[in-house]
Scaffold this motif. Structure first.
Motif, PDB file in Angstrom:
ATOM      1  N   LEU A  54       6.284  -7.611 -18.164  1.00  0.00           N
ATOM      2  CA  LEU A  54       5.878  -7.083 -16.694  1.00  0.00           C
ATOM      3  C   LEU A  54       6.725  -8.390 -15.549  1.00  0.00           C
ATOM      4  O   LEU A  54       7.240  -8.334 -14.728  1.00  0.00           O
ATOM      5  CB  LEU A  54       4.498  -7.215 -16.227  1.00  0.00           C
ATOM      6  CG  LEU A  54       4.146  -6.334 -17.603  1.00  0.00           C
ATOM      7  CD1 LEU A  54       1.878  -6.559 -16.880  1.00  0.00           C
ATOM      8  CD2 LEU A  54       3.992  -4.464 -16.890  1.00  0.00           C
ATOM      9  N   VAL A  55       6.734  -9.773 -15.946  1.00  0.00           N
ATOM     10  CA  VAL A  55       7.109 -10.189 -14.838  1.00  0.00           C
ATOM     11  C   VAL A  55       8.445 -10.737 -14.445  1.00  0.00           C
ATOM     12  O   VAL A  55       9.205 -10.053 -14.015  1.00  0.00           O
ATOM     13  CB  VAL A  55       7.134 -11.870 -15.893  1.00  0.00           C
ATOM     14  CG1 VAL A  55       7.804 -13.024 -15.013  1.00  0.00           C
ATOM     15  CG2 VAL A  55       5.823 -12.398 -15.483  1.00  0.00           C
ATOM     16  N   ASP A  93      -0.309  -7.876  -7.296  1.00  0.00           N
ATOM     17  CA  ASP A  93      -0.311  -7.395  -5.801  1.00  0.00           C
ATOM     18  C   ASP A  93       0.744  -5.643  -6.455  1.00  0.00           C
ATOM     19  O   ASP A  93      -0.121  -4.466  -6.026  1.00  0.00           O
ATOM     20  CB  ASP A  93       0.036  -7.453  -4.079  1.00  0.00           C
ATOM     21  CG  ASP A  93      -1.627  -8.645  -3.813  1.00  0.00           C
ATOM     22  OD1 ASP A  93      -2.376  -7.683  -4.576  1.00  0.00           O
ATOM     23  OD2 ASP A  93      -1.088  -9.686  -3.362  1.00  0.00           O
ATOM     24  N   SER A  94       1.618  -6.504  -6.753  1.00  0.00           N
ATOM     25  CA  SER A  94       2.613  -4.811  -6.734  1.00  0.00           C
ATOM     26  C   SER A  94       2.149  -4.363  -8.065  1.00  0.00           C
ATOM     27  O   SER A  94       2.941  -2.966  -7.953  1.00  0.00           O
ATOM     28  CB  SER A  94       4.283  -5.363  -7.200  1.00  0.00           C
ATOM     29  OG  SER A  94       4.294  -6.639  -8.440  1.00  0.00           O
ATOM     30  N   ASP A 153       0.640   4.405  -6.414  1.00  0.00           N
ATOM     31  CA  ASP A 153       1.631   5.901  -6.325  1.00  0.00           C
ATOM     32  C   ASP A 153       3.132   5.850  -6.844  1.00  0.00           C
ATOM     33  O   ASP A 153       3.415   6.679  -6.560  1.00  0.00           O
ATOM     34  CB  ASP A 153       1.878   4.699  -4.311  1.00  0.00           C
ATOM     35  CG  ASP A 153       2.696   3.010  -4.674  1.00  0.00           C
ATOM     36  OD1 ASP A 153       3.190   3.118  -5.836  1.00  0.00           O
ATOM     37  OD2 ASP A 153       3.083   2.444  -3.656  1.00  0.00           O
ATOM     38  N   GLY A 154       2.958   5.217  -8.254  1.00  0.00           N
ATOM     39  CA  GLY A 154       4.205   5.037  -9.247  1.00  0.00           C
ATOM     40  C   GLY A 154       5.135   4.717  -9.277  1.00  0.00           C
ATOM     41  O   GLY A 154       6.762   4.431  -9.716  1.00  0.00           O
ATOM     42  N   PHE A 155       5.237   3.626  -7.564  1.00  0.00           N
ATOM     43  CA  PHE A 155       6.997   3.436  -7.130  1.00  0.00           C
ATOM     44  C   PHE A 155       6.677   1.809  -7.962  1.00  0.00           C
ATOM     45  O   PHE A 155       6.106   0.904  -7.941  1.00  0.00           O
ATOM     46  CB  PHE A 155       7.201   3.264  -6.073  1.00  0.00           C
ATOM     47  CG  PHE A 155       7.107   3.885  -5.192  1.00  0.00           C
ATOM     48  CD1 PHE A 155       8.925   4.618  -5.048  1.00  0.00           C
ATOM     49  CD2 PHE A 155       5.779   5.008  -4.421  1.00  0.00           C
ATOM     50  CE1 PHE A 155       8.512   5.730  -4.772  1.00  0.00           C
ATOM     51  CE2 PHE A 155       6.334   6.316  -3.193  1.00  0.00           C
ATOM     52  CZ  PHE A 155       7.937   6.749  -3.804  1.00  0.00           C
ATOM     53  N   ASP A 196     -10.441  -2.633  -9.439  1.00  0.00           N
ATOM     54  CA  ASP A 196     -10.025  -1.744 -10.288  1.00  0.00           C
ATOM     55  C   ASP A 196      -8.522  -2.130 -11.099  1.00  0.00           C
ATOM     56  O   ASP A 196      -8.221  -2.273 -11.673  1.00  0.00           O
ATOM     57  CB  ASP A 196     -11.141  -0.190 -11.511  1.00  0.00           C
ATOM     58  CG  ASP A 196     -12.164  -0.711 -11.476  1.00  0.00           C
ATOM     59  OD1 ASP A 196     -12.537  -1.456 -11.705  1.00  0.00           O
ATOM     60  OD2 ASP A 196     -12.421   0.361 -11.876  1.00  0.00           O
ATOM     61  N   ARG A 197      -7.809  -1.236  -9.600  1.00  0.00           N
ATOM     62  CA  ARG A 197      -5.777  -1.494 -10.691  1.00  0.00           C
ATOM     63  C   ARG A 197      -6.088  -3.042 -10.217  1.00  0.00           C
ATOM     64  O   ARG A 197      -5.071  -3.706 -11.154  1.00  0.00           O
ATOM     65  CB  ARG A 197      -5.502  -0.814  -9.266  1.00  0.00           C
ATOM     66  CG  ARG A 197      -5.607   0.718  -9.609  1.00  0.00           C
ATOM     67  CD  ARG A 197      -4.359   1.088  -7.995  1.00  0.00           C
ATOM     68  NE  ARG A 197      -4.108   0.926  -6.356  1.00  0.00           N
ATOM     69  CZ  ARG A 197      -5.562   1.219  -6.384  1.00  0.00           C
ATOM     70  NH1 ARG A 197      -6.426   2.747  -6.185  1.00  0.00           N
ATOM     71  NH2 ARG A 197      -5.080   0.899  -4.553  1.00  0.00           N
ATOM     72  N   GLN A 198      -6.886  -3.900  -9.309  1.00  0.00           N
ATOM     73  CA  GLN A 198      -6.257  -5.353 -10.195  1.00  0.00           C
ATOM     74  C   GLN A 198      -6.779  -6.163 -10.923  1.00  0.00           C
ATOM     75  O   GLN A 198      -6.157  -6.959 -11.285  1.00  0.00           O
ATOM     76  CB  GLN A 198      -6.649  -6.120  -7.830  1.00  0.00           C
ATOM     77  CG  GLN A 198      -6.313  -5.039  -6.831  1.00  0.00           C
ATOM     78  CD  GLN A 198      -5.956  -6.275  -5.667  1.00  0.00           C
ATOM     79  OE1 GLN A 198      -8.242  -6.557  -5.519  1.00  0.00           O
ATOM     80  NE2 GLN A 198      -6.093  -6.633  -4.399  1.00  0.00           N
ATOM     81  N   ALA A 199      -8.229  -4.963 -11.386  1.00  0.00           N
ATOM     82  CA  ALA A 199      -8.427  -6.064 -11.883  1.00  0.00           C
ATOM     83  C   ALA A 199      -7.424  -5.618 -13.525  1.00  0.00           C
ATOM     84  O   ALA A 199      -7.220  -7.010 -14.350  1.00  0.00           O
ATOM     85  CB  ALA A 199      -9.974  -5.590 -12.486  1.00  0.00           C
ATOM     86  N   VAL A 200      -6.895  -5.100 -13.606  1.00  0.00           N
ATOM     87  CA  VAL A 200      -5.780  -4.575 -14.977  1.00  0.00           C
ATOM     88  C   VAL A 200      -4.799  -5.662 -14.689  1.00  0.00           C
ATOM     89  O   VAL A 200      -4.474  -6.059 -15.380  1.00  0.00           O
ATOM     90  CB  VAL A 200      -5.703  -2.598 -14.920  1.00  0.00           C
ATOM     91  CG1 VAL A 200      -4.536  -2.615 -15.898  1.00  0.00           C
ATOM     92  CG2 VAL A 200      -7.060  -2.027 -15.139  1.00  0.00           C
TER      93      VAL A 200
END
Length: 291
Positions: free
Chosen positions: A236-237, A244-245, A252-254, A280-284
């Motif tokens: 991912l890095v 955040d990204s 949004d899929g971007f 939840d998105r930030q948790a994952v």
């Protein structure tokens, strides 16, 4: 002659012992099903658990949760069933206990369920979540259309054989937070391994379709879950993600590289992760990028 007879007897005993082990029922801890379900929380779980993407065929406008497109695998094509509240075509006639058994132990009213239905991840859900999800599904608009039958090759079409698979590869139980880790980390890990089952698609599997847990989230070269990239911190890095990204991409899929995620992941974002809370998105994202 006597030695030959004894040899056959010993092999028969060993065979019966192996069969007894492999065909025994597999079940986890008992659940408290006296809890009161909440439809609003359950509707969120429908999105959190990826139910819409799998059980809705948007291409044919078959109805919300009325059955999804077939998933082609080396074992055959599995068609996600109608899970609306219709009592004949859907699961409206299921009791809470039957629903819980399916979600927790991979056992449906007709017998063993195939692990293409990710019960090995849903088993980690809490008792309250199971009750809430059941309440929400029972409150859905009933759709009377039956989903097409799955086309599963022999001998995988023998449901009893799935008992052996479950005894070899499935250990039902509830999520246990990792000691010494933060609440957001454990929430993210729970989602990735539990209801959101990111690990199901983004990990390699063996020849029998079982996840290689030692390589969890290392990416899948193909097979049952399809081809999916690694979700390790290093991967991912390298793609330019931070917490955040990554949370933003799940909405949004971007991507950081100015690309747009499509295909199966695009459907997951559209039908599932874009409906999650920011927390939840930030948790994952926090879990996946943790050092």
């Amino acid at each position: 002659m006597r030695r030959w007879i004894w040899g056959v007897a010993v092999l028969a005993v060993i065979g019966m012992g192996c069969a007894g082990y492999l065909l025994k029922p597999v079940s986890g801890p008992a659940r408290d099903l006296t809890l009161v379900g909440d439809v609003t929380r359950g509707n969120y779980l429908i999105r959190l658990g990826g139910c819409v993407a799998c059980h809705t065929d948007a291409k044919v406008d078959g109805g919300f949760l009325a059955g999804g497109p077939g998933l082609a695998t080396q074992f055959g094509t599995f068609v996600p069933p109608n899970i609306t509240s219709d009592k004949t075509a859907g699961i409206g006639s299921w009791t809470l206990a039957q629903f819980s058994d399916a979600m927790s132990n991979g056992m449906g009213p007709r017998g063993n369920l195939y692990p293409v239905f990710p019960y090995e991840h849903y088993t980690l859900m809490s008792d309250q979540e199971i009750v809430d999800l059941y309440a929400a599904l029972m409150a859905t608009e009933p759709v009377s259309t039956h989903a097409p039958a799955s086309q599963i090759a022999f001998p995988f079409n023998i449901r009893l054989a799935m008992s052996a698979w479950k005894n070899l590869f499935f250990s039902p139980g509830r999520f246990e937070p990792e000691a010494g880790k933060s609440e957001i980390y454990n929430r993210g890990k729970y989602l990735a391994f539990g209801p959101a089952h990111c690990v199901a698609c983004h990990s390699p599997r063996n020849a029998l379709g079982a996840l290689d847990w030692d390589q969890a989230l290392a990416g899948s070269p193909g097979g049952v879950g399809g081809k999916a990239p690694a979700l390790t911190r290093a991967a991912l890095v390298e793609e330019g993600y931070d917490v955040d990204s990554l949370a933003q991409t799940l909405e949004d899929g971007f991507t950081p590289g100015f690309d747009v995620l499509g295909a199966a992941m695009g459907e997951v974002i559209a039908d599932s992760t874009s409906h999650w809370t920011l927390e939840d998105r930030q948790a994952v994202a926090s879990y996946l990028l943790a050092e």
